[in-house]
Design an enzyme around this catalytic site. Structure first.
Site, PDB file in Angstrom:
ATOM      1  N   SER A   1       0.726  -1.085   0.028  1.00 50.08           N
ATOM      2  CA  SER A   1      -0.031   0.215  -0.055  1.00 50.08           C
ATOM      3  C   SER A   1       0.709   1.167  -0.052  1.00 50.08           C
ATOM      4  O   SER A   1       1.876   1.277   0.481  1.00 50.08           O
ATOM      5  CB  SER A   1      -0.909  -0.010   1.326  1.00 50.08           C
TER       6      SER A   1
HETATM    7  N1  SAH Z   1      -0.755  -5.096   4.205  1.00 49.50           N
HETATM    8  C1  SAH Z   1       0.069  -4.940   2.652  1.00 49.50           C
HETATM    9  C2  SAH Z   1      -0.698  -4.721   1.783  1.00 49.50           C
HETATM   10  C3  SAH Z   1      -1.028  -6.071   1.098  1.00 49.50           C
HETATM   11  S1  SAH Z   1      -2.093  -5.936  -0.511  1.00 49.50           S
HETATM   12  C4  SAH Z   1       0.929  -3.941   3.075  1.00 49.50           C
HETATM   13  O1  SAH Z   1       1.759  -3.859   3.981  1.00 49.50           O
HETATM   14  O2  SAH Z   1       1.056  -2.740   2.214  1.00 49.50           O
HETATM   15  C5  SAH Z   1      -3.343  -7.034   0.104  1.00 49.50           C
HETATM   16  C6  SAH Z   1      -2.864  -8.454   0.379  1.00 49.50           C
HETATM   17  O3  SAH Z   1      -4.167  -9.327   0.670  1.00 49.50           O
HETATM   18  C7  SAH Z   1      -2.296  -9.352  -0.895  1.00 49.50           C
HETATM   19  O4  SAH Z   1      -1.264  -9.570  -0.607  1.00 49.50           O
HETATM   20  C8  SAH Z   1      -3.355 -10.374  -1.056  1.00 49.50           C
HETATM   21  O5  SAH Z   1      -2.656 -11.379  -1.699  1.00 49.50           O
HETATM   22  C9  SAH Z   1      -3.892 -10.528   0.266  1.00 49.50           C
HETATM   23  N2  SAH Z   1      -5.091 -11.222   0.191  1.00 49.50           N
HETATM   24  C10 SAH Z   1      -6.146 -11.155  -0.668  1.00 49.50           C
HETATM   25  N3  SAH Z   1      -7.208 -11.781  -0.118  1.00 49.50           N
HETATM   26  C11 SAH Z   1      -6.910 -12.598   1.094  1.00 49.50           C
HETATM   27  C12 SAH Z   1      -7.424 -13.394   1.919  1.00 49.50           C
HETATM   28  N4  SAH Z   1      -8.801 -13.918   1.687  1.00 49.50           N
HETATM   29  N5  SAH Z   1      -6.742 -13.782   3.098  1.00 49.50           N
HETATM   30  C13 SAH Z   1      -5.484 -13.471   3.088  1.00 49.50           C
HETATM   31  N6  SAH Z   1      -4.854 -12.680   2.365  1.00 49.50           N
HETATM   32  C14 SAH Z   1      -5.655 -11.850   1.341  1.00 49.50           C
END
Ligand code: SAH
Length: 217
Positions: free
Chosen positions: A65
Site C-alpha cells: 500500500s
Molecule cells: N498489508 C500490505 C498490503 C497487502 S495488499 C502492506 O503492507 O502494504 C493485500 C494482500 O491481501 C495481498 O497480498 C493479497 O494476496 C492478500 N489477500 C487477498 N485476499 C486475502 C484473503 N482472503 N486472506 C488473506 N490475504 C488475502
C-alpha cells in the site's frame, strides 16, 4: 559511481510530506513509520522508489500500500501497546511491521503462500518478527484461534463485511475494511461498543480484491 540513498532522510521526508501534511497526527504511527525500513519490504528492483507516494507492485498481482494508506489505517485503529491485532492480507509484511511496532502482538494472514514466506523473511531480516506471526491461508473469515482482537485491519477490498470479523473483535474493538466493488471501495471503520456497532466512512480507496470464502471468487 552509484550513490547510496540516504534511507533515513527519505523516510523523514515521507513522514513530513506524505503523512503529517495530510492529517496523520498519531505520534505512535509517525514514529513507527519513521523507524520501519520500507526499502526492505519492496522487491529489490523497486527499492529506489520505496518512499514514493504510491502503491508498489510486489508480484503475484499484489501491491504494498501507499505509505499514507498504511498510516491512515493504523491511525484509524487507534492502536496502543496493549493491543492484539489481526491483519488480513500481509502482502510483503510492511503494515504488519508498522502495527507490530505499536501494538502488543500482530497476527497477519496472507492467501498467497509465496508472499507469506516473503513477509516472514522481510520481518525477520529487519528484526521485527518478535511479536508478529504470519499465517498462510484465507483470512476473509478471520483467524479464530487467536481471537478476540482489539483491532482488525483488512488490507484488501471486500464485497461486504464478513460477519466473522465482527464476531472476532473484542468489545470495545475497532475494524477497518475497504468495502465496495473490485475497482473502488470506501474505507470503513467499525467501533464495536457495549452500546452496539458504530460505522463511519474514512475515505474513498482502491485496494486489490479480497479473495477467499468471504471475498471475490
Ligand atoms: N498489508 C500490505 C498490503 C497487502 S495488499 C502492506 O503492507 O502494504 C493485500 C494482500 O491481501 C495481498 O497480498 C493479497 O494476496 C492478500 N489477500 C487477498 N485476499 C486475502 C484473503 N482472503 N486472506 C488473506 N490475504 C488475502
Amino acid at each position: 559511481m552509484e550513490l547510496i540513498p540516504d534511507w533515513a532522510a527519505e523516510r523523514r521526508n515521507m513522514v513530513e510530506s506524505q503523512l503529517r501534511s495530510r492529517q496523520i497526527r498519531d505520534e505512535r504511527v509517525l514514529r513507527a513509520m519513521q523507524a520501519i525500513p520500507r526499502e526492505y519490504f519492496v522487491p529489490p528492483q523497486f527499492r529506489h522508489s520505496a518512499y514514493t507516494d504510491q502503491p508498489i507492485d510486489i508480484g503475484y498481482g499484489q501491491t504494498i500500500s501507499q505509505p499514507y494508506m498504511t498510516a491512515l489505517m493504523a491511525q484509524t485503529l487507534e492502536l496502543d501497546s496493549s493491543d492484539s491485532v489481526l491483519e488480513v492480507g500481509a502482502g510483503c509484511g510492511y503494515a504488519a511491521a508498522v502495527m507490530g511496532s505499536i501494538a502488543k502482538r500482530v497476527v497477519s494472514i496472507e492467501i498467497v503462500p509465496e508472499l507469506a514466506a516473503i513477509a516472514r523473511d522481510n520481518l525477520h531480516y529487519v528484526g521485527r518478527d518478535g511479536n508478529i506471526t504470519i499465517i498462510g491461508g484465507d483470512g476473509s473469515m478471520g483467524y479464530e484461534s487467536r481471537a478476540p482482537y482489539d483491532a482488525i485491519s483488512v488490507a484488501a477490498g471486500a464485497p461486504h463485511v464478513p460477519e466473522s470479523l465482527v464476531d472476532q473483535l473484542k468489545t470495545p474493538g475497532r475494524l477497518v475494511i475497504p468495502v465496495g466493488d473490485r475497482g473502488d471501495q470506501e474505507l470503513r471503520v467499525l467501533h464495536k461498543t457495549r452500546d452496539g456497532l458504530l460505522w463511519n466512512v474514512v475515505t474513498q480507496c482502491r485496494f486489490v480484491p479480497l479473495r477467499g470464502g468471504e471475498g471475490w471468487n
